[in-house]
Design a protein around this motif. Structure first.
Motif, mmCIF file in Angstrom:
data_model
loop_
_atom_site.group_PDB
_atom_site.id
_atom_site.type_symbol
_atom_site.label_atom_id
_atom_site.label_comp_id
_atom_site.label_asym_id
_atom_site.label_seq_id
_atom_site.Cartn_x
_atom_site.Cartn_y
_atom_site.Cartn_z
ATOM 1 N N HIS A 19 -76.061 15.400 75.259
ATOM 2 C CA HIS A 19 -77.054 15.076 76.297
ATOM 3 C C HIS A 19 -76.350 14.645 77.588
ATOM 4 O O HIS A 19 -76.787 14.993 78.687
ATOM 5 N N ALA B 125 -88.015 17.028 85.487
ATOM 6 C CA ALA B 125 -87.292 17.720 86.565
ATOM 7 C C ALA B 125 -87.567 17.015 87.903
ATOM 8 O O ALA B 125 -87.584 15.786 87.950
ATOM 9 N N ILE C 35 -83.246 13.037 82.697
ATOM 10 C CA ILE C 35 -81.863 12.577 82.573
ATOM 11 C C ILE C 35 -81.049 12.814 83.841
ATOM 12 O O ILE C 35 -80.011 12.173 84.056
HETATM 13 C C1 LIG Z 1 -86.135 23.410 82.633
HETATM 14 S S1 LIG Z 1 -86.382 21.781 83.114
HETATM 15 C C2 LIG Z 1 -88.022 21.455 82.599
HETATM 16 C C3 LIG Z 1 -88.967 22.274 83.331
HETATM 17 C C4 LIG Z 1 -89.616 21.623 84.490
HETATM 18 N N1 LIG Z 1 -91.033 21.554 84.224
HETATM 19 C C5 LIG Z 1 -89.323 22.362 85.768
HETATM 20 O O1 LIG Z 1 -90.053 22.157 86.709
HETATM 21 O O2 LIG Z 1 -88.362 23.100 85.878
HETATM 22 C C6 LIG Z 1 -85.514 20.839 81.868
HETATM 23 C C7 LIG Z 1 -85.358 19.383 82.275
HETATM 24 O O3 LIG Z 1 -84.918 18.623 81.160
HETATM 25 C C8 LIG Z 1 -84.102 17.575 81.646
HETATM 26 N N2 LIG Z 1 -83.362 17.035 80.491
HETATM 27 C C9 LIG Z 1 -82.450 17.671 79.730
HETATM 28 N N3 LIG Z 1 -82.039 16.861 78.736
HETATM 29 C C10 LIG Z 1 -82.722 15.697 78.854
HETATM 30 C C11 LIG Z 1 -82.735 14.480 78.113
HETATM 31 N N4 LIG Z 1 -81.966 14.311 77.045
HETATM 32 N N5 LIG Z 1 -83.559 13.477 78.524
HETATM 33 C C12 LIG Z 1 -84.350 13.634 79.626
HETATM 34 N N6 LIG Z 1 -84.369 14.771 80.368
HETATM 35 C C13 LIG Z 1 -83.576 15.798 79.987
HETATM 36 C C14 LIG Z 1 -83.262 18.255 82.707
HETATM 37 O O4 LIG Z 1 -82.654 17.361 83.608
HETATM 38 C C15 LIG Z 1 -84.314 19.150 83.367
HETATM 39 O O5 LIG Z 1 -84.931 18.494 84.443
#
Ligand SMILES: C[S@@+](CC[C@H](N)C(=O)[O-])C[C@H]1O[C@@H](n2cnc3c(N)ncnc32)[C@H](O)[C@@H]1O
Length: 290
Positions: free
Chosen positions: A26, A87, A108
């Protein structure tokens, strides 16, 4: 899930063995998302304009699954929506536009949360943001949410699904609703740049994680660096049954599961029209906390 364009490379990786490895994956993803979120920073002005014009980015499937009597899907029943993996906050503020009185986003990535704060400042939306691994979402939020919402490329970044479902369950009020619309695990199984549905060598529906550097051209694209100059990002394919088992194991009752041909990422850009709609590209699931 990544493609094999020159801007990205990926290979199969061992599944996370324990909590320390989950944390390490992560944390590496946090660095990677800070790099990729720069693209969202470029899109911020557009996001501000959309929210100020009260244009919701919720997918029609999400709106249909969350609909209650009334005009907007969340109106009248959702005083607080918590968006996990928010995001840069456009979808989170869309929950507000859809009728939630207040929204909270958890992500994150430092860059995403900075963007989300700018989005709030420019729109005056009743939103709060937490920059943390969602597994560490503050306990002060336990039992506060009418809706926990996530998806659109979310679950693949989480390497402990039982711990994730535990967070969903603790954030919800009794009777609260969980909703996810995300990539269907089946959509990982084929070569992304092929024009037919051709099995991608090495994929396993049941047991698959990968380590990637760089981004799909259909999403973040080329960041002007070679893949090896970018952070390693770890993704995990979660079968539908694992998602269902994690939620029910955490005490939620799954009351809806849908499989859809809709593909919000254009994951198979070269696929011939006659192959489209043959496999599910997304799924949606709704669950209720007893
Ligand atoms: C593809 S985006 C989600 C889609 C979002 N609705 C958009 O507008 O693009 C995936 C998100 O998950 C977050 N992320 C990944 N691992 C995470 C974690 N362990 N805890 C919190 N957020 C996380 C990333 O920073 C990213 O913003």
């Amino acid at each position: 899930m990544t493609d094999s364009s020159p801007s990205s490379t990926y290979h199969r990786h061992e599944l996370a063995k324990d909590a320390a490895e989950v944390h390490a994956f992560h944390e590496s993803n946090r660095q990677g998302w800070n790099e990729g979120a720069i693209r969202y920073t470029e899109w911020l002005e557009k996001s501000i304009a959309k929210i100020n014009a009260r244009q919701s980015s919720l997918h029609p499937i999400e709106r249909a699954n969350l609909r209650r009597p009334g005009i907007d899907p969340l109106l009248g029943w959702c005083s607080l929506a918590i968006h996990l993996q928010c995001a840069s906050g456009e979808d989170t503020l869309s929950l507000w536009l859809e009728g939630a009185s207040r929204v909270i986003g958890v992500d994150i990535s430092d860059v995403h949360i900075e963007n989300a704060r700018k989005l709030t400042a420019a729109t005056q939306a009743p939103a709060e943001w937490y920059r943390c691994d969602l597994l560490d979402t503050p306990h002060a939020l336990d039992g506060t949410a009418d809706l926990v919402y996530t998806g659109q490329g979310a679950l693949c970044w989480i390497h402990d699904l039982d711990a994730w479902a535990g967070v969903v369950a603790r954030l919800l009020k009794p009777g609260g609703v969980f909703h996810v619309l995300d990539d269907h695990p089946m959509s990982w199984m084929f070569e992304q740049d092929a024009d037919t549905l051709r099995y991608a060598e090495g994929m396993s529906y049941f047991n698959y994680a990968e380590a990637a550097q760089g981004w799909p051209t259909t999403y973040i694209g080329d960041l002007g660096k070679k893949p090896e100059e970018l952070s390693v990002m770890y993704e995990r394919l979660w079968p539908l049954a694992s998602i269902h088992a994690a939620l029910t194991g955490a005490g939620l009752r799954v009351d809806y599961l849908g499989e859809h041909p809709d593909d919000y990422w254009n994951s198979y850009p070269n696929l011939k029209p006659e192959y489209r709609g043959l496999i599910p590209m997304t799924f949606s699931m709704r669950a209720i906390k007893a």
